[in-house]
Scaffold this motif. Structure first.
Motif, PDB file in Angstrom:
ATOM      1  N   LYS A 125       0.830  -1.201   0.000  1.00 24.19           N
ATOM      2  CA  LYS A 125       0.000   0.000   0.000  1.00 24.19           C
ATOM      3  C   LYS A 125       0.868   1.256   0.000  1.00 24.19           C
ATOM      4  N   ALA A 126       1.934   1.264   0.805  1.00 23.59           N
ATOM      5  CA  ALA A 126       2.829   2.424   0.863  1.00 23.59           C
ATOM      6  C   ALA A 126       3.520   2.646  -0.480  1.00 23.59           C
ATOM      7  N   LEU A 127       3.944   1.580  -1.132  1.00 24.07           N
ATOM      8  CA  LEU A 127       4.579   1.697  -2.441  1.00 24.07           C
ATOM      9  C   LEU A 127       3.599   2.215  -3.484  1.00 24.07           C
ATOM     10  N   GLU A 128       2.367   1.712  -3.445  1.00 20.57           N
ATOM     11  CA  GLU A 128       1.345   2.176  -4.390  1.00 20.57           C
ATOM     12  C   GLU A 128       1.026   3.657  -4.171  1.00 20.57           C
ATOM     13  N   GLU A 129       1.011   4.080  -2.904  1.00 22.28           N
ATOM     14  CA  GLU A 129       0.770   5.493  -2.611  1.00 22.28           C
ATOM     15  C   GLU A 129       1.928   6.351  -3.109  1.00 22.28           C
ATOM     16  N   ARG A 130       3.152   5.852  -2.926  1.00 21.86           N
ATOM     17  CA  ARG A 130       4.326   6.593  -3.397  1.00 21.86           C
ATOM     18  C   ARG A 130       4.303   6.704  -4.919  1.00 21.86           C
ATOM     19  N   LEU A 131       3.907   5.627  -5.599  1.00 21.73           N
ATOM     20  CA  LEU A 131       3.805   5.662  -7.060  1.00 21.73           C
ATOM     21  C   LEU A 131       2.709   6.627  -7.497  1.00 21.73           C
ATOM     22  N   ALA A 132       1.568   6.612  -6.829  1.00 19.22           N
ATOM     23  CA  ALA A 132       0.480   7.535  -7.174  1.00 19.22           C
ATOM     24  C   ALA A 132       0.949   8.984  -7.013  1.00 19.22           C
ATOM     25  N   GLU A 133       1.717   9.254  -5.959  1.00 15.40           N
ATOM     26  CA  GLU A 133       2.247  10.599  -5.751  1.00 15.40           C
ATOM     27  C   GLU A 133       3.233  10.965  -6.859  1.00 15.40           C
ATOM     28  N   ALA A 134       4.112  10.023  -7.215  1.00 16.21           N
ATOM     29  CA  ALA A 134       5.069  10.266  -8.297  1.00 16.21           C
ATOM     30  C   ALA A 134       4.332  10.505  -9.612  1.00 16.21           C
ATOM     31  N   ASP A 135       3.304   9.716  -9.874  1.00 23.20           N
ATOM     32  CA  ASP A 135       2.506   9.902 -11.087  1.00 23.20           C
ATOM     33  C   ASP A 135       1.862  11.289 -11.106  1.00 23.20           C
ATOM     34  N   ARG A 136       1.333  11.705  -9.952  1.00 24.09           N
ATOM     35  CA  ARG A 136       0.685  13.015  -9.849  1.00 24.09           C
ATOM     36  C   ARG A 136       1.692  14.137 -10.096  1.00 24.09           C
ATOM     37  N   ILE A 137       2.838  14.054  -9.440  1.00 26.94           N
ATOM     38  CA  ILE A 137       3.870  15.087  -9.591  1.00 26.94           C
ATOM     39  C   ILE A 137       4.378  15.126 -11.034  1.00 26.94           C
ATOM     40  N   ASN A 138       4.615  13.964 -11.603  1.00 22.90           N
ATOM     41  CA  ASN A 138       5.143  13.911 -12.960  1.00 22.90           C
ATOM     42  C   ASN A 138       4.140  14.441 -13.977  1.00 22.90           C
ATOM     43  N   ALA A 139       2.861  14.140 -13.778  1.00 21.26           N
ATOM     44  CA  ALA A 139       1.829  14.661 -14.680  1.00 21.26           C
ATOM     45  C   ALA A 139       1.749  16.185 -14.561  1.00 21.26           C
ATOM     46  N   TRP A 140       1.850  16.689 -13.338  1.00 23.87           N
ATOM     47  CA  TRP A 140       1.824  18.134 -13.131  1.00 23.87           C
ATOM     48  C   TRP A 140       3.044  18.789 -13.783  1.00 23.87           C
ATOM     49  N   ALA A 141       4.233  18.177 -13.616  1.00 28.17           N
ATOM     50  CA  ALA A 141       5.481  18.779 -14.089  1.00 28.17           C
ATOM     51  C   ALA A 141       5.682  18.654 -15.597  1.00 28.17           C
ATOM     52  N   ALA A 142       5.100  17.644 -16.210  1.00 28.28           N
ATOM     53  CA  ALA A 142       5.373  17.331 -17.620  1.00 28.28           C
ATOM     54  C   ALA A 142       5.291  18.533 -18.568  1.00 28.28           C
ATOM     55  N   PRO A 143       4.282  19.389 -18.478  1.00 29.81           N
ATOM     56  CA  PRO A 143       4.227  20.512 -19.430  1.00 29.81           C
ATOM     57  C   PRO A 143       5.323  21.558 -19.219  1.00 29.81           C
ATOM     58  N   TYR A 144       5.965  21.528 -18.061  1.00 27.06           N
ATOM     59  CA  TYR A 144       6.933  22.566 -17.716  1.00 27.06           C
ATOM     60  C   TYR A 144       8.391  22.130 -17.853  1.00 27.06           C
ATOM     61  N   ILE A 145       8.615  20.850 -18.104  1.00 30.14           N
ATOM     62  CA  ILE A 145       9.994  20.361 -18.160  1.00 30.14           C
ATOM     63  C   ILE A 145      10.259  19.692 -19.501  1.00 30.14           C
ATOM     64  N   GLY A 146      11.514  19.564 -19.824  1.00 32.92           N
ATOM     65  CA  GLY A 146      11.903  18.964 -21.093  1.00 32.92           C
ATOM     66  C   GLY A 146      11.948  17.444 -21.034  1.00 32.92           C
ATOM     67  N   VAL A 147      12.280  16.868 -22.144  1.00 37.39           N
ATOM     68  CA  VAL A 147      12.335  15.418 -22.296  1.00 37.39           C
ATOM     69  C   VAL A 147      13.327  14.789 -21.322  1.00 37.39           C
ATOM     70  N   THR A 148      14.465  15.421 -21.121  1.00 32.26           N
ATOM     71  CA  THR A 148      15.499  14.864 -20.255  1.00 32.26           C
ATOM     72  C   THR A 148      15.014  14.754 -18.816  1.00 32.26           C
ATOM     73  N   LYS A 149      14.401  15.810 -18.299  1.00 34.05           N
ATOM     74  CA  LYS A 149      13.911  15.768 -16.920  1.00 34.05           C
ATOM     75  C   LYS A 149      12.727  14.812 -16.793  1.00 34.05           C
ATOM     76  N   ARG A 150      11.891  14.740 -17.821  1.00 34.95           N
ATOM     77  CA  ARG A 150      10.787  13.764 -17.784  1.00 34.95           C
ATOM     78  C   ARG A 150      11.343  12.347 -17.706  1.00 34.95           C
ATOM     79  N   ALA A 151      12.431  12.089 -18.451  1.00 36.31           N
ATOM     80  CA  ALA A 151      13.054  10.755 -18.415  1.00 36.31           C
ATOM     81  C   ALA A 151      13.570  10.443 -17.016  1.00 36.31           C
ATOM     82  N   ALA A 152      14.171  11.427 -16.350  1.00 39.86           N
ATOM     83  CA  ALA A 152      14.673  11.214 -14.992  1.00 39.86           C
ATOM     84  C   ALA A 152      13.523  10.906 -14.033  1.00 39.86           C
ATOM     85  N   LEU A 153      12.429  11.633 -14.155  1.00 41.93           N
ATOM     86  CA  LEU A 153      11.277  11.381 -13.294  1.00 41.93           C
ATOM     87  C   LEU A 153      10.657  10.012 -13.574  1.00 41.93           C
TER      88      LEU A 153
END
Length: 186
Positions: A125-153
């Motif tokens: 459950k903790a891992l799934e929550e961490r992934l959901a948070e990462a997914d949320r942050i990455n979706a929010w950040a995607a329009p503002y960052i380039g391909v390289t930073k998206r790859a790192a995320l």
């Protein structure tokens, strides 16, 4: 490989001379904690060590009103050489650390076997929550960052998905694992 050294030296190489507070702001603004193990507050101590080792040098001071004096540093030629090594090793070395989970799993005692399913479900459950948070942050950040930073995320997301898949496999075998531990066969 030291992520904090790579971050600090590359920041000085990219941005030029600065004081520690500006570097800390850079770390916060760049959200380095999203794709590194760097604690933003650790930049001051790491900067001091890099200066002691000759990779950074103080070139002046800055005074702003009643605020404390800030030391201004720049990267040295030796710092640029180290930065090149850190970039290469960061891209080529495989960063794999054994997870204490594995040792704890193979060193369970029979008395602890009964609580294993609940512990693993909580971990999942903790891992799934961490992934959901990462997914949320990455979706929010995607329009503002380039391909390289998206790859790192995305790298972090893939690692979390792998850990979740592995834990689900362990949970598929949980009855056999509990039986084996309870019988003292581990």
């Amino acid at each position: 490989m030291s992520s904090i050294r790579l971050f600090i030296l590359s920041s000085f190489d990219l941005l030029g001379p600065m004081h520690g507070h500006r570097l800390r702001i850079e770390a916060e603004n760049r959200h380095v904690s999203l794709w590194t193990e760097i604690s933003v507050g650790a930049v001051y101590g790491a900067m001091a060590r890099l200066a002691e080792e000759g990779y950074l040098r103080q070139i002046g001071e800055e005074k702003d009103g009643k605020r404390p004096v800030k030391q201004i540093f720049e990267i040295t030629e030796e710092g640029r050489r180290l930065l090149a090594e850190l970039r290469r090793s960061g891209l080529t070395e495989i960063w794999y650390k054994h997870d204490p989970f594995d040792l704890a799993l193979v060193r369970l005692d029979p008395a602890s076997a009964a609580e294993l399913p609940a512990l693993l479900q909580a971990r999942l459950k903790a891992l799934e929550e961490r992934l959901a948070e990462a997914d949320r942050i990455n979706a929010w950040a995607a329009p503002y960052i380039g391909v390289t930073k998206r790859a790192a995320l995305k790298h972090g997301q893939h690692r979390l998905r792998g850990e979740i898949a592995y834990l689900r496999e362990v949970l598929d075998d949980i009855d056999a694992i509990v039986a084996e531990v309870a019988a003292g066969k581990v």
